[in-house]
Every structure is written in structure tokens, then in C-alpha cells.
Write a protein that holds these residues in place. Sequence first.
Motif, mmCIF file in Angstrom:
data_model
loop_
_atom_site.group_PDB
_atom_site.id
_atom_site.type_symbol
_atom_site.label_atom_id
_atom_site.label_comp_id
_atom_site.label_asym_id
_atom_site.label_seq_id
_atom_site.Cartn_x
_atom_site.Cartn_y
_atom_site.Cartn_z
ATOM 1 N N SER A 235 0.849 -1.186 0.000
ATOM 2 C CA SER A 235 0.000 0.000 0.000
ATOM 3 C C SER A 235 0.887 1.239 0.000
ATOM 4 C CB SER A 235 -0.909 0.010 1.226
ATOM 5 O OG SER A 235 -1.678 1.184 1.267
ATOM 6 N N THR A 236 0.796 2.028 -1.049
ATOM 7 C CA THR A 236 1.634 3.216 -1.188
ATOM 8 C C THR A 236 0.771 4.453 -1.066
ATOM 9 O OG1 THR A 236 3.015 1.959 -2.723
ATOM 10 C CG2 THR A 236 3.375 4.336 -2.629
ATOM 11 N N ASN A 237 1.083 5.285 -0.100
ATOM 12 C CA ASN A 237 0.287 6.497 0.130
ATOM 13 C C ASN A 237 1.029 7.705 -0.436
ATOM 14 O OD1 ASN A 237 -1.642 8.271 1.040
ATOM 15 N ND2 ASN A 237 -0.743 8.441 3.080
ATOM 16 N N LEU A 238 0.612 8.169 -1.614
ATOM 17 C CA LEU A 238 1.241 9.324 -2.252
ATOM 18 C C LEU A 238 0.320 10.529 -2.124
ATOM 19 C CD1 LEU A 238 2.840 8.106 -5.627
ATOM 20 C CD2 LEU A 238 3.997 8.921 -3.598
ATOM 21 N N SER A 239 0.672 11.449 -1.253
ATOM 22 C CA SER A 239 -0.198 12.612 -1.051
ATOM 23 C C SER A 239 -0.176 13.548 -2.254
ATOM 24 C CB SER A 239 0.214 13.369 0.217
ATOM 25 O OG SER A 239 1.579 13.711 0.171
ATOM 26 N N LEU A 240 0.890 13.520 -3.063
ATOM 27 C CA LEU A 240 0.981 14.404 -4.229
ATOM 28 C C LEU A 240 -0.098 14.135 -5.274
ATOM 29 C CD1 LEU A 240 4.798 14.804 -5.035
ATOM 30 C CD2 LEU A 240 3.201 16.620 -4.420
ATOM 31 N N ILE A 241 -0.617 12.907 -5.312
ATOM 32 C CA ILE A 241 -1.610 12.593 -6.348
ATOM 33 C C ILE A 241 -3.033 12.542 -5.797
ATOM 34 C CG2 ILE A 241 0.054 11.342 -7.783
ATOM 35 C CD1 ILE A 241 -1.286 8.738 -6.781
ATOM 36 N N LYS A 242 -3.211 12.986 -4.562
ATOM 37 C CA LYS A 242 -4.556 12.993 -3.992
ATOM 38 C C LYS A 242 -5.359 14.158 -4.545
ATOM 39 C CE LYS A 242 -3.640 10.504 0.308
ATOM 40 N NZ LYS A 242 -3.599 10.578 1.774
ATOM 41 N N GLU A 243 -6.627 13.884 -4.848
ATOM 42 C CA GLU A 243 -7.473 14.929 -5.428
ATOM 43 C C GLU A 243 -7.802 16.026 -4.419
ATOM 44 O OE1 GLU A 243 -8.827 11.655 -5.637
ATOM 45 O OE2 GLU A 243 -8.388 11.160 -7.733
ATOM 46 N N TYR A 244 -7.777 15.674 -3.135
ATOM 47 C CA TYR A 244 -8.123 16.646 -2.098
ATOM 48 C C TYR A 244 -6.928 16.837 -1.175
ATOM 49 C CZ TYR A 244 -12.770 16.007 -3.925
ATOM 50 O OH TYR A 244 -13.846 15.961 -4.782
ATOM 51 N N ASN A 245 -6.705 18.082 -0.764
ATOM 52 C CA ASN A 245 -5.479 18.407 -0.033
ATOM 53 C C ASN A 245 -5.509 17.982 1.422
ATOM 54 O OD1 ASN A 245 -4.347 19.605 -2.328
ATOM 55 N ND2 ASN A 245 -5.438 21.512 -1.934
ATOM 56 N N THR A 246 -6.600 18.237 2.111
ATOM 57 C CA THR A 246 -6.665 17.879 3.541
ATOM 58 C C THR A 246 -7.801 16.911 3.814
ATOM 59 O OG1 THR A 246 -7.878 19.949 3.886
ATOM 60 C CG2 THR A 246 -5.529 19.965 4.385
ATOM 61 N N LYS A 247 -9.036 17.360 3.594
ATOM 62 C CA LYS A 247 -10.201 16.513 3.887
ATOM 63 C C LYS A 247 -10.828 16.036 2.580
ATOM 64 C CE LYS A 247 -12.044 19.827 6.154
ATOM 65 N NZ LYS A 247 -13.036 20.676 6.842
ATOM 66 N N SER A 248 -10.868 14.726 2.403
ATOM 67 C CA SER A 248 -11.538 14.165 1.229
ATOM 68 C C SER A 248 -12.983 13.833 1.592
ATOM 69 C CB SER A 248 -10.820 12.887 0.766
ATOM 70 O OG SER A 248 -11.520 12.292 -0.311
ATOM 71 N N PRO A 249 -13.929 14.100 0.692
ATOM 72 C CA PRO A 249 -15.330 13.776 0.992
ATOM 73 C C PRO A 249 -15.617 12.280 1.024
ATOM 74 C CG PRO A 249 -15.101 14.648 -1.234
ATOM 75 C CD PRO A 249 -13.765 14.789 -0.593
ATOM 76 N N TYR A 250 -14.647 11.473 0.625
ATOM 77 C CA TYR A 250 -14.805 10.017 0.682
ATOM 78 C C TYR A 250 -13.429 9.399 0.910
ATOM 79 C CZ TYR A 250 -12.966 10.176 -4.079
ATOM 80 O OH TYR A 250 -12.171 10.407 -5.180
ATOM 81 N N GLU A 251 -13.410 8.127 1.263
ATOM 82 C CA GLU A 251 -12.146 7.429 1.497
ATOM 83 C C GLU A 251 -11.742 6.696 0.221
ATOM 84 O OE1 GLU A 251 -8.805 6.675 3.334
ATOM 85 O OE2 GLU A 251 -10.429 7.724 4.386
ATOM 86 N N PRO A 252 -10.698 7.179 -0.472
ATOM 87 C CA PRO A 252 -10.281 6.498 -1.709
ATOM 88 C C PRO A 252 -9.791 5.080 -1.421
ATOM 89 C CG PRO A 252 -9.231 8.653 -1.478
ATOM 90 C CD PRO A 252 -9.838 8.325 -0.160
ATOM 91 N N VAL A 253 -10.049 4.182 -2.364
ATOM 92 C CA VAL A 253 -9.652 2.779 -2.206
ATOM 93 C C VAL A 253 -8.649 2.434 -3.312
ATOM 94 C CG1 VAL A 253 -10.445 0.386 -2.170
ATOM 95 C CG2 VAL A 253 -11.918 2.205 -1.276
ATOM 96 N N GLN A 254 -7.534 1.813 -2.940
ATOM 97 C CA GLN A 254 -6.533 1.419 -3.934
ATOM 98 C C GLN A 254 -6.973 0.149 -4.654
ATOM 99 O OE1 GLN A 254 -2.281 1.395 -3.395
ATOM 100 N NE2 GLN A 254 -2.432 2.751 -1.625
ATOM 101 N N TRP A 255 -6.783 0.123 -5.953
ATOM 102 C CA TRP A 255 -7.102 -1.060 -6.751
ATOM 103 C C TRP A 255 -6.405 -2.295 -6.186
ATOM 104 C CZ3 TRP A 255 -9.386 -2.055 -11.786
ATOM 105 C CH2 TRP A 255 -10.105 -0.976 -12.301
#
Length: 854
Positions: A235-255
Motif C-alpha cells: 500500500s503506497t500512500n502518495l499525497s501528491l496525487i490525492k485529489e483533495y489536499n486535507t479533507k476528502s469527501p470520501y475514502e479512496p480505495v486502492q485497486w
Amino acid sequence: MVGGKRSRNFDDDDGYRDFRPRMPKRQRVPPVVQLCKEMMPDIRTLGESVKAFEEDIKFLSEAIANEFGNEEYFQDALFKTLYAVIVEQPHKQPAIALLTMVVNAANPVAGKRILNHIFGKLQEWCTSTIDDNLQVTSSETGPWNKIKLLLRFLSLLSPMVEEDELILLYQRLFALSVSLNNVNPQKRNPLSEAVYCNTLLNIPYLFFFSRENESLKGKVAELIASVESSYLVKSTNLSLIKEYNTKSPYEPVQWVMAVLPNVKRVLSNEMQQISELFPDYSAMMKPQPGNQGFNDPLNLPTAEQLEPFSGLDRGMGSIDGMWKVPRYSFRVYLPNEVGEFETVVPFTTYAGMLFEDVILDIVESMEFNRKEVAKQVVTLDLFFKPGIFTEPGQSIAQLIALHEENPIITTHKIEDLAIEKILSMIFKLPNVSHPFAYFYTLLVEICQNSPKAIAPVFGRAFRYFFNNLDDLDLELKLRYLDWFSIQMSNFNFSWKWNEWEEVSVRHRDTFYSPKVTFMRNLIRKELRLTSSKSDVEESLTDEFKSYMESSFVPRSDLTNYYQSFFKDFQVDSGLLKDNTIFFTQSCFPFNEMIQDVINYFHKQPLERNVSELTAIFQEIQKNYGNIISDFNRFVVTTLMQSLAFSGNRSLSHANKYIGDSRNDLIEVFKNMEADQGLKERWIVEAIIRYWNSNSQNGYLIVDTCKNFELVSAKAILDFSFLEDQGRNWGLVDATSMESTFRTLTELSQRRDASVETFVFMFERLSEIASDTVNQLGTASDVAVMAPESDSAIAELELVWKYESCLGFIKSVLRKYADEYATSVEPLSAILNAKISHQRTKEVVSNWLNELQLL
């Protein structure tokens, strides 16, 4: 002789000319060609008519079985058609597989040839994965994506093909993914993830026609157990490619995290989920001997051969390229937005993941036929089990009523699914697979085909992004702005602006509010997209009509700009007009000489002599120099605004005037006792102020000056991010932000490009962030937070400014990762020197560490 004239014998060649139009002889089309013209379109559209499906299978299978082997032309056309449908329209694969197996029952030779043709294509793509010279077209999804689709089709043929041969394909691919994954146990391997996820996603297709095959079930269970125990999911957490900077309206799921649990669930409980997902074609199936095999074993490259290609960053195709960074789920239509029920099949189910995969394949592989894509993605439900989706076109209000009446009824909308997945491609970070225009026009096409059903779906997406604007990534804000404005321009700018009035009233006078900034930029962009200003104005409520003012800086700022050129002289702001040189107005005693400068540029280049131009300014300086505060600045500004005025009919005119005058300008500028950086700033400022009513034109003409080496990229960026009494236009104005990205992108594409400008950009943004957080007075170990009350506007403005600046840093680091990755040391030194706020330093430092992973 009759009547004194000789009777004409039309059989004789005596000079008679037949004036009837000569039609080309109709060539007789060979029967096999005619047959292909009739049959191949039917194969391509197989399954689109549910009522005619059984009849189509019967007719086409009989024709193929009877005709196969007679003419090579027929075989070639059939193979090409089958292959095209398999890789371009994967939702039709089950129909093609059924057709193939019915043909196989009637003509095993034909079945065998089709099977091995597809297997041959699979082998070709496996071989091409290590081809340095692979040519990638715009609609090419990539060799590994082709391998996924061809394996899926072969899996559908499980009743026809020897079980062990199919299982061996899976074993080989899983072994390869494990080997690649183990090359560096600490580091994510993009190709390994792609092969792992793609191969797992295909497993349920083995049971499309073989749900009762206990032997196959046992072998697949062993296969899954084996890969589960040997493949280490990273599981790789790359904050640079997140659509939202601090609070995301949903929890993204990795393929990579979701695919195995999804596949295991769909195969459990006697494959009930498969029965609910895939249609039942058993009534049309013919008994299969199950003994067809492949002519040769599959020859896969080794992990060592593939290692140089495993980053998937070498032009491998649009979908293969998506695996370069971790792939996450993307949401727009959330259940809490409509009434606590889902309108899109959740990604945490096999069906949800498969639908996303299929739609992406259709959109990416058929980019050459936008109209067909628009049709296929909203009729996808025809190719799956009835009952998964609601009736097309049902409104949310209708769904709410139905759900209240019967909570177990399906609420999934095919329109929501299709639009969400296309939006996921528009909002993909770090890169988009095709020019944005393709996706924007595709969405327009879908809406035009069915406006009553689709327009509300768009409306909900507009609201969703607007409501989450504060945290949305900066680059995505610009994409949202583009998409929204293009949709509005195609639909008569009809948007219910009153929905956003409350936000506007509350923050109308703020400078950095993300929502107000968006509304201002949107209305200005719409004005640029139409020649009829009234169309836009009529769509706005009274609250938003004040945003119709398209000026880059307010009129008072423009007056102060021109006043700054003079001492002991008052300019008349009442004479300020758009797209006119202010210095030619009657309030200036030298206005006629400024007109002489303009006339000079209207001469043909061969008729000019720069001494004439110099003489005009010498006379102005002699007679009026005492009222001009900085004569060099005045000369630069006059020259550049004269050129902007002369070429204001179009960008091409502006380019011509600047190009023709380049040598004259350089001659004048080189004799000035002024710093080069200062002269370049004056040039940029002169053009942007001239085009104050349309800053997009101004920045595009500044680009021309850069192309003619009159200004540097650094000068443009420096001007854009100047501080002006707490206002920084480069952080809020869309034309300025677009200019920044355009300038850096052009620089990144130059082979001889230095990283100096990229480092300057990082340093400038770091300074702004540091100054802002210092003004806020936030403790070093505390994250910057918005005040609880909206009434603390001054503090709120600084928080918004800080967040905009951090968002800009994040976006440029991600977008130009290749340039910044080579400069991590100097960037870290700048970070430590410029920013004392510890929490800010930690966030940016983490981004710098992630650069190597992009």
C-alpha cells in the motif's frame, strides 16, 4: 434523302456523338465482399438489440460455420472484426464468445482457428512488452491492457478450451507479477500491480459459461490461494496525487488493495454474485467437447527482461500508463448527497470495479469515434443482467420515493456510473491520457443525446465539486473550471446561479475565497467563450452581475499604475478605455508623439530606421522629461503598448508586429541603463495592463515576447506572483494560473531547459507561504486551520491564501516531477531557509520525498 437531308443510320460511325451522360460501369462486387459488408457490422453491434440477440447468434454462427474455409478474404475480415470488438468494446466479449462457441460446435476447425488467432494476438502483445520501438497511437491503451482483454476473452471460452491450458495462462501471469514484485521488496512495482490486478479481475469470467464446473472451481480456488500467499500487497500512500489536499469527501480505495477481496466475494456463496451480474446465455449455448487447445505455449518475457519497462513510464499506452502511480477509486455521486443510497455500483464490489474497468477501456480505446463511445457507455447495462440498474432517466426524486417504498430495490443509475468514470479520467492525477477536449466534447455528446436524463447528472456533479472546492487540488480546480464553462457554453449558459448566492453574499468582497474566486473566474471564462455578452448576463442573477467586470485589476489599480509614471502631473482616469493606449489621450501633452511611435510600427520593416524611433523619445524626454518619474520604464511601456495596440485585432497580428519589431526593440533596450530583470518586468506589466480587460490575451502576447526572447520565463512568473498590498493575483486569477502552467510546461519540453526557473518558482511560493503563516501567527508545531467563525474575515483570507499557496507548490511539484526530482537537495535547502513553520516544512518535505515515486 428525306426532306433534302440524308437519313442518319445510328449504326454507322459517321460523326454522330452521343450526348447522354456516360456513367461509370457498376463494378460487380464479389459475393464474399458483399457477405462481409453485411455480416461484419452485425458482429460489431452484436448484443445491442436484446430482442434480436438469439436470432443474430443463430444467423451469424450458421453463416460463419458454412463460409469459413472457403475464402481467405472472409477469414481475414472475420478475424479483424472479432479482435476489434474484443479489445475496443469489452462489454461485448461474452456475446462474441457465445458466437465463437456456437460456431465451434458446428465447425470445430473454424472454432480452433478463431481460438488460435486470438491466442496469437496475445502472444504478439506479450512479445511487444519488451519492444523499445513500440509505436503508441492516440487510442492505444497499452500492451498489458491488451493482454488483460485477450485473456478475458479466452477465459470466456472455458467450456471450449482445455481447463489446464487456461489455468496455466493465469499461473504464468501471476508468477510474473510475483517475480516483478519481489525485485525490490521495499518498493512498489507498477507493472507488477498492473498484471496482478488485471489478471485477478479476469478470473470470474472463467465461470461465465461454466458455473457448474466443479473441477474448474477447485483449480481456481488453488490458484487464488497460491497468489494470495505469494503476492505481497504494498500500500503506497502518495499525497501528491490525492485529489483533495486535507479533507476528502470520501475514502479512496486502492485497486491493488480491493481487487482480491472483491474477486473472492464474487466467487463465494455458490457464485451468487456472478449469477446476479452476468446474463444467462445457456439456452443459446451448444455442447462443447472442451478439448480445444493452443498451438503453442505462451512465451512471456522474464522479470529481468521486463524490469527496464516496469515503471510503465515509457509510452506504453493510456491505460497501462495509469498504473505508473497507485490507482485509486474516484467518487462524485456519494450516497449522502441524494438520500443514503448509492446511485453508482460501489468500487468495493467486483461489479463496481469491473464496470469502471470496462468504461475506461471503451473511452480510451475508441477515442477515434466519440459518437460511438457516447452511445456505448450509457447502454452498458444491456450487456449485463437486468435489474442491476434502474430504468434509464429516472430522477433522484423518483428514486427516493421508490427506495422509501421498497428499500431493497436497486438505485444504481447507468448515467451516474458512466459520467462518474469519465470524470475520473478528467480529474486523473498526475496526468490525463488524452487532450481534455476529447473528454469535454464526449460529455457534451452524451448530454445532447439525452439531455433530460443527463443534464441533472451534470448538475449534481457541478454542485459536488463546488461544495468541495476548498480542499480540491489546485490543478483540478482549473480542470473543473474548464469543464463547467465548456458545458455551460454548449447549453446556453443555463445554470441556476441562485444556488450559490448565499456564498457570494457572505464572501463577495474577499480576495482569496476559493468559491468566490471560482465564480469570478467562471463568469470571466464564459464571457471569453461567447461573442454575445448578453447571453451570459441573462443567465445570471442580480447578485452575480457584478462579476461581469472582466478586468484583471480594478480600475483604481490601473489608474495608480499610469499615475506612477509621473511626478507633478495628474492623469485623467476618466479617459481610460479598454484596448487603447492611455498615453495617446488628450490629457497628455506628448500624446501626438506617442501616435508617431504607433505610426512607426505601422510602416513596413524595410521602411523603418530605429534612429527615427529614438529621436521621438529624445524629443519627449527633452520637452517633458521633468514630469516623467522613470524615463526608461516609460519608453519600454510605450513601445510594448504601441505594439499591443497595433496588433490588437488578433493574436497572429500581435505576433507579426512583435516579430517584425524585435530587432528595433533590442536596439533601444540595450542602450538603457537599467537592470535586465527590471526591463523584462516592465515589458510583461505593460502588456498585461494594456490587456487589462482580457488578461488571457495579455498573457498569450507575453508568451510571444518570450518566444522572441524579449522576456524570460522567469520574468513572467516573477510578475505573476508579485505581492500587491496582500493581494497576489497569481494565486487566484485563472488566466495567470494557466500562464504559469503553460510557461513551466513549455520550459519542461525543451531539451536544453535549465531547472533554474523551476527552483525559482518553488522559492517564490515558499516565500509567500512563509510570509502568510507568519502573518497568521500560527504556532510552529500547529497546522494552519480556518477560524471557526466566518466573521474573522481577515484571518480567513490569510488561511485561504496559505492554502492556495501550498496547493500551488503541490501542483507544480507533481506536474514537473522530473525537473524537481533532480533538485531535491537545493529545494530542501530553500525550504529550510525560507520556512520556519515546522508543520508547513513537514508537509512540503514529504512532497519532495515523494518526487522519486512519480
